[in-house]
Scaffold this motif. Structure first.
Motif, PDB file in Angstrom:
ATOM      1  N   HIS A  74     -11.308  -2.410 -10.746  1.00  0.00           N
ATOM      2  CA  HIS A  74     -11.273  -1.612 -11.970  1.00  0.00           C
ATOM      3  C   HIS A  74      -9.845  -1.413 -12.485  1.00  0.00           C
ATOM      4  N   PHE A  75      -8.936  -1.008 -11.613  1.00  0.00           N
ATOM      5  CA  PHE A  75      -7.580  -0.660 -12.026  1.00  0.00           C
ATOM      6  C   PHE A  75      -6.562  -1.787 -11.806  1.00  0.00           C
ATOM      7  N   GLY A  76      -6.768  -2.600 -10.787  1.00  0.00           N
ATOM      8  CA  GLY A  76      -5.752  -3.565 -10.373  1.00  0.00           C
ATOM      9  C   GLY A  76      -4.760  -2.874  -9.445  1.00  0.00           C
ATOM     10  N   TRP A  77      -4.033  -3.675  -8.651  1.00  0.00           N
ATOM     11  CA  TRP A  77      -3.110  -3.101  -7.667  1.00  0.00           C
ATOM     12  C   TRP A  77      -1.994  -2.297  -8.325  1.00  0.00           C
ATOM     13  N   ARG A  78      -1.458  -2.809  -9.435  1.00  0.00           N
ATOM     14  CA  ARG A  78      -0.322  -2.140 -10.082  1.00  0.00           C
ATOM     15  C   ARG A  78      -0.694  -0.711 -10.517  1.00  0.00           C
ATOM     16  N   GLU A  79      -1.781  -0.576 -11.280  1.00  0.00           N
ATOM     17  CA  GLU A  79      -2.179   0.757 -11.742  1.00  0.00           C
ATOM     18  C   GLU A  79      -2.632   1.634 -10.588  1.00  0.00           C
ATOM     19  N   LEU A  80      -3.289   1.053  -9.610  1.00  0.00           N
ATOM     20  CA  LEU A  80      -3.705   1.828  -8.442  1.00  0.00           C
ATOM     21  C   LEU A  80      -2.480   2.403  -7.735  1.00  0.00           C
ATOM     22  N   GLY A  81      -1.427   1.604  -7.607  1.00  0.00           N
ATOM     23  CA  GLY A  81      -0.177   2.063  -7.001  1.00  0.00           C
ATOM     24  C   GLY A  81       0.524   3.120  -7.824  1.00  0.00           C
ATOM     25  N   SER A  99      -4.549  -4.214   4.600  1.00  0.00           N
ATOM     26  CA  SER A  99      -3.456  -3.285   4.916  1.00  0.00           C
ATOM     27  C   SER A  99      -3.777  -1.876   4.414  1.00  0.00           C
ATOM     28  N   SER A 100      -4.444  -1.807   3.272  1.00  0.00           N
ATOM     29  CA  SER A 100      -4.820  -0.503   2.731  1.00  0.00           C
ATOM     30  C   SER A 100      -5.815   0.204   3.647  1.00  0.00           C
ATOM     31  N   LEU A 101      -6.803  -0.538   4.136  1.00  0.00           N
ATOM     32  CA  LEU A 101      -7.799   0.060   5.025  1.00  0.00           C
ATOM     33  C   LEU A 101      -7.153   0.567   6.310  1.00  0.00           C
ATOM     34  N   ILE A 155       1.319   5.275  -2.858  1.00  0.00           N
ATOM     35  CA  ILE A 155       1.473   4.992  -1.432  1.00  0.00           C
ATOM     36  C   ILE A 155       1.873   3.531  -1.282  1.00  0.00           C
ATOM     37  N   LYS A 156       2.687   3.267  -0.295  1.00  0.00           N
ATOM     38  CA  LYS A 156       3.314   1.960  -0.109  1.00  0.00           C
ATOM     39  C   LYS A 156       2.300   0.822   0.011  1.00  0.00           C
ATOM     40  N   TRP A 160      -5.095  12.485   4.193  1.00  0.00           N
ATOM     41  CA  TRP A 160      -4.736  12.934   2.844  1.00  0.00           C
ATOM     42  C   TRP A 160      -4.768  11.778   1.850  1.00  0.00           C
ATOM     43  N   ALA A 161      -4.378  10.583   2.282  1.00  0.00           N
ATOM     44  CA  ALA A 161      -4.402   9.421   1.397  1.00  0.00           C
ATOM     45  C   ALA A 161      -5.843   8.978   1.136  1.00  0.00           C
TER      46      ALA A 161
END
Length: 79
Positions: free
Chosen positions: A25-32, A48-50, A37-38, A58-59
């Motif tokens: 929906h957002f793409g990595w850039r907008e999600l970041g 890596s996100s999982l 979060i790194k 909290w994340a």
């Protein structure tokens, strides 16, 4: 007929499905940008996100909150 249906909108959703839907929906850039979060900003991947989200409550809460927001916005757009 089942009487104990969960009212939790995240019931049955895996963290992987949530992250994948957010990325689609957002793409990595907008999600970041939305969740700073790194693992979303530097060389992002679902794996890596999982790994990070499973260890960082909290994340994970922020990701779940954004997912619910996205679903509400999608439901409004359909009306």
């Amino acid at each position: 007929m089942p009487t104990n249906l969960s009212k939790d909108p995240l019931h049955g959703m895996t963290l992987e499905a949530i992250v994948t839907a957010l990325v689609e929906h957002f793409g990595w850039r907008e999600l970041g940008e939305r969740i700073a979060i790194k693992c979303f900003q530097v060389d992002p991947s679902v794996a890596s996100s999982l790994k990070f989200l499973r260890k960082t409550p909290w994340a994970r809460a922020k990701v779940e909150s954004l997912y619910l927001f996205m679903r509400r916005e999608q439901a409004r757009a359909v009306r």
